[in-house]
Design a protein around this motif. Structure first.
Motif: not given
Length: 192
Positions: A86, A89, A138, A141-142, A145
């Motif tokens: 997490e 990203l 972003s 979406t990624w 989650k």
């Protein structure tokens, strides 16, 4: 053919949920904007740093404060099984947003020649707006989650037809929950 009583939310319900999320995203983002602009203003006026350096320093500090708001307020109910993933990203997409913001600022200062402090702030607002749209999409979406939805309930008339399929779906949800709990226990044990 099997029919289920749909637990799928309608488009209106989805849009209401998304708008609530967007409002909370905006609140966290607004606090980050305040931090970002305050640090930017201090850097260019108090420390007399170049505008791009000031922008990068201000954005990095705002990214840190925003992560805390997103993780512990807005997306606190989202899957947190892998914090390392997490955070990686989050930093990756935040960095891309920072490049968008800094690119707009650099374009206006170095190519358009808009170099007064107020023109730099205006360019920063434009870049921040573009970067914010990118980050919102972003992150939701990624990065943060959603936890998987529970298995949908079936209509009473078809419940006997699906009686053999229900335990498999329920078992999968239970297995996934146990995996998340085991991961959290391992993470907590490492932290101690």
């Amino acid at each position: 053919m099997t029919t289920t009583t749909a637990s799928n939310p309608s488009l209106t319900q989805k849009l209401r949920g998304l708008s609530g999320e967007a409002v909370k995203f905006g609140i966290v983002g607004l606090s980050g904007v305040v931090v970002n602009f305050a640090v930017f203003w201090i850097c260019i006026n108090g420390l007399h740093l170049a505008s791009l350096r000031s922008n990068i320093a201000a954005t990095l500090i705002a990214i840190f404060t925003n992560y805390l708001g997103y993780r512990y307020w807005l997306y606190r109910d989202r899957d947190a099984a892998s914090r390392k993933r997490e955070i990686t990203l989050f930093l990756l997409f935040s960095g891309a947003g920072m490049l968008i913001e800094t690119g707009v600022l650099g374009f206006s200062v170095y190519l358009l020649g808009l170099d007064s402090h107020f023109e730099q702030l205006a360019a920063k607002v434009g870049g921040l707006a573009l970067g914010t749209v990118f980050r919102f999409v972003s992150y939701r979406t990624w990065v943060f989650k959603a936890v998987p939805e529970p298995v949908a309930e079936t209509a009473p008339a078809t419940a006997t037809a699906e009686a053999t399929a229900a335990p498999a779906g329920a078992a999968a949800v239970v297995a996934q929950a146990e995996l998340v709990l085991a991961t959290e226990r391992i993470r907590l044990a490492k932290a101690e």
